[in-house]
Design a protein around this motif. Sequence first.
Motif, PDB file in Angstrom:
ATOM      1  N   VAL A   1      20.426 -87.680  34.238  1.00  0.00           N
ATOM      2  CA  VAL A   1      20.411 -86.819  33.053  1.00  0.00           C
ATOM      3  C   VAL A   1      20.118 -85.384  33.478  1.00  0.00           C
ATOM      4  O   VAL A   1      20.797 -84.442  33.055  1.00  0.00           O
ATOM      5  N   THR A   2      19.128 -85.202  34.330  1.00  0.00           N
ATOM      6  CA  THR A   2      18.779 -83.866  34.820  1.00  0.00           C
ATOM      7  C   THR A   2      19.933 -83.251  35.596  1.00  0.00           C
ATOM      8  O   THR A   2      20.220 -82.063  35.464  1.00  0.00           O
ATOM      9  N   ARG A   3      20.616 -84.053  36.376  1.00  0.00           N
ATOM     10  CA  ARG A   3      21.748 -83.558  37.162  1.00  0.00           C
ATOM     11  C   ARG A   3      22.867 -83.053  36.252  1.00  0.00           C
ATOM     12  O   ARG A   3      23.485 -82.027  36.541  1.00  0.00           O
ATOM     13  N   VAL A   4      23.128 -83.751  35.154  1.00  0.00           N
ATOM     14  CA  VAL A   4      24.151 -83.298  34.205  1.00  0.00           C
ATOM     15  C   VAL A   4      23.764 -81.929  33.649  1.00  0.00           C
ATOM     16  O   VAL A   4      24.592 -81.033  33.535  1.00  0.00           O
ATOM     17  N   LEU A   5      22.487 -81.754  33.313  1.00  0.00           N
ATOM     18  CA  LEU A   5      22.024 -80.487  32.747  1.00  0.00           C
ATOM     19  C   LEU A   5      22.075 -79.356  33.766  1.00  0.00           C
ATOM     20  O   LEU A   5      22.221 -78.194  33.407  1.00  0.00           O
TER      21      LEU A   5
ATOM     22  N   SER B   1      31.623 -91.047  27.194  1.00  0.00           N
ATOM     23  CA  SER B   1      31.939 -91.492  28.559  1.00  0.00           C
ATOM     24  C   SER B   1      30.868 -91.148  29.581  1.00  0.00           C
ATOM     25  O   SER B   1      30.561 -91.951  30.460  1.00  0.00           O
ATOM     26  N   ARG B   2      30.274 -89.956  29.480  1.00  0.00           N
ATOM     27  CA  ARG B   2      29.274 -89.567  30.480  1.00  0.00           C
ATOM     28  C   ARG B   2      27.991 -90.381  30.314  1.00  0.00           C
ATOM     29  O   ARG B   2      27.393 -90.822  31.290  1.00  0.00           O
ATOM     30  N   ALA B   3      27.577 -90.617  29.082  1.00  0.00           N
ATOM     31  CA  ALA B   3      26.378 -91.430  28.844  1.00  0.00           C
ATOM     32  C   ALA B   3      26.611 -92.860  29.331  1.00  0.00           C
ATOM     33  O   ALA B   3      25.729 -93.458  29.946  1.00  0.00           O
ATOM     34  N   ARG B   4      27.794 -93.401  29.098  1.00  0.00           N
ATOM     35  CA  ARG B   4      28.109 -94.758  29.580  1.00  0.00           C
ATOM     36  C   ARG B   4      28.122 -94.817  31.106  1.00  0.00           C
ATOM     37  O   ARG B   4      27.693 -95.801  31.702  1.00  0.00           O
ATOM     38  N   LEU B   5      28.606 -93.754  31.735  1.00  0.00           N
ATOM     39  CA  LEU B   5      28.630 -93.696  33.193  1.00  0.00           C
ATOM     40  C   LEU B   5      27.207 -93.690  33.752  1.00  0.00           C
ATOM     41  O   LEU B   5      26.912 -94.391  34.728  1.00  0.00           O
ATOM     42  N   ILE B   6      26.312 -92.932  33.130  1.00  0.00           N
ATOM     43  CA  ILE B   6      24.912 -92.911  33.554  1.00  0.00           C
ATOM     44  C   ILE B   6      24.296 -94.294  33.385  1.00  0.00           C
ATOM     45  O   ILE B   6      23.581 -94.781  34.266  1.00  0.00           O
ATOM     46  N   GLU B   7      24.586 -94.956  32.276  1.00  0.00           N
ATOM     47  CA  GLU B   7      24.062 -96.302  32.051  1.00  0.00           C
ATOM     48  C   GLU B   7      24.583 -97.281  33.104  1.00  0.00           C
ATOM     49  O   GLU B   7      23.821 -98.084  33.641  1.00  0.00           O
ATOM     50  N   ALA B   8      25.881 -97.184  33.419  1.00  0.00           N
ATOM     51  CA  ALA B   8      26.470 -98.093  34.402  1.00  0.00           C
ATOM     52  C   ALA B   8      25.901 -97.862  35.796  1.00  0.00           C
ATOM     53  O   ALA B   8      25.610 -98.807  36.531  1.00  0.00           O
ATOM     54  N   GLU B   9      25.706 -96.599  36.168  1.00  0.00           N
ATOM     55  CA  GLU B   9      25.217 -96.286  37.515  1.00  0.00           C
ATOM     56  C   GLU B   9      23.732 -96.610  37.679  1.00  0.00           C
ATOM     57  O   GLU B   9      23.302 -97.055  38.729  1.00  0.00           O
TER      58      GLU B   9
ATOM     59  N   ARG C   1      19.217 -78.812  22.504  1.00  0.00           N
ATOM     60  CA  ARG C   1      20.180 -79.377  21.547  1.00  0.00           C
ATOM     61  C   ARG C   1      21.601 -79.014  21.912  1.00  0.00           C
ATOM     62  O   ARG C   1      22.524 -79.800  21.684  1.00  0.00           O
ATOM     63  N   THR C   2      21.777 -77.843  22.509  1.00  0.00           N
ATOM     64  CA  THR C   2      23.128 -77.413  22.880  1.00  0.00           C
ATOM     65  C   THR C   2      23.703 -78.227  24.033  1.00  0.00           C
ATOM     66  O   THR C   2      24.908 -78.214  24.264  1.00  0.00           O
ATOM     67  N   ALA C   3      22.851 -78.948  24.769  1.00  0.00           N
ATOM     68  CA  ALA C   3      23.307 -79.745  25.907  1.00  0.00           C
ATOM     69  C   ALA C   3      23.654 -81.186  25.528  1.00  0.00           C
ATOM     70  O   ALA C   3      24.154 -81.936  26.355  1.00  0.00           O
ATOM     71  N   VAL C   4      23.389 -81.574  24.291  1.00  0.00           N
ATOM     72  CA  VAL C   4      23.648 -82.954  23.860  1.00  0.00           C
ATOM     73  C   VAL C   4      25.117 -83.348  24.059  1.00  0.00           C
ATOM     74  O   VAL C   4      25.404 -84.392  24.645  1.00  0.00           O
ATOM     75  N   PRO C   5      26.098 -82.529  23.609  1.00  0.00           N
ATOM     76  CA  PRO C   5      27.499 -82.926  23.825  1.00  0.00           C
ATOM     77  C   PRO C   5      27.861 -83.082  25.298  1.00  0.00           C
ATOM     78  O   PRO C   5      28.626 -83.974  25.667  1.00  0.00           O
ATOM     79  N   ARG C   6      27.302 -82.222  26.156  1.00  0.00           N
ATOM     80  CA  ARG C   6      27.582 -82.307  27.596  1.00  0.00           C
ATOM     81  C   ARG C   6      27.056 -83.617  28.171  1.00  0.00           C
ATOM     82  O   ARG C   6      27.680 -84.251  29.015  1.00  0.00           O
ATOM     83  N   LEU C   7      25.862 -84.046  27.713  1.00  0.00           N
ATOM     84  CA  LEU C   7      25.281 -85.290  28.210  1.00  0.00           C
ATOM     85  C   LEU C   7      26.048 -86.501  27.706  1.00  0.00           C
ATOM     86  O   LEU C   7      26.285 -87.439  28.455  1.00  0.00           O
TER      87      LEU C   7
ATOM     88  N   ARG D   1      19.778 -88.463  21.002  1.00  0.00           N
ATOM     89  CA  ARG D   1      19.671 -88.013  19.614  1.00  0.00           C
ATOM     90  C   ARG D   1      20.151 -86.571  19.505  1.00  0.00           C
ATOM     91  O   ARG D   1      20.054 -85.802  20.457  1.00  0.00           O
ATOM     92  N   LEU D   2      20.623 -86.208  18.343  1.00  0.00           N
ATOM     93  CA  LEU D   2      21.154 -84.862  18.136  1.00  0.00           C
ATOM     94  C   LEU D   2      20.098 -83.775  18.254  1.00  0.00           C
ATOM     95  O   LEU D   2      20.418 -82.613  18.505  1.00  0.00           O
TER      96      LEU D   2
END
Length: 116
Positions: free
Chosen positions: A81-85, A43-51, A31-37, A59-60
């Motif tokens: 997603v794993t790379r972001v974490l 912006s980061r979630a949109r970038l993953i979707e675009a790539e 749960r603590t990694a949700v904001p980072r993702l 979800r929270l």
Amino acid sequence: NATCQPADDAHASQARRKAHAPMAGRVVIPRTAVPRLIGPNGSRARLIEAESGAKLRVRLDGNVDIVGSGERSYEHAKRLVTRVLNGGLDKDALYMGIVTHVAEYAAFMKILRLLG
């Protein structure tokens, strides 16, 4: 009179699925990694979707639903997603670096570049 019968084995039906068929799944992150993702303003979630070409629903509670247009886009989104974490590192990749510090519990290194 034709009727639809469920597959005998869900795994067998997945194995027969074509590579370009849509694929969905879920990744659970802390749960603590949700904001980072999600990133600033999503912006980061949109970038993953675009790539990747996949759609994310973060979800929270740490559940991340991934829907890819095919197996390739789904797996690529999952890897991103794993790379972001992992702080931008891919656990299956090979890197060149310099050891900067050795402690009793670990060795720390500066990563210079990705090999291969």
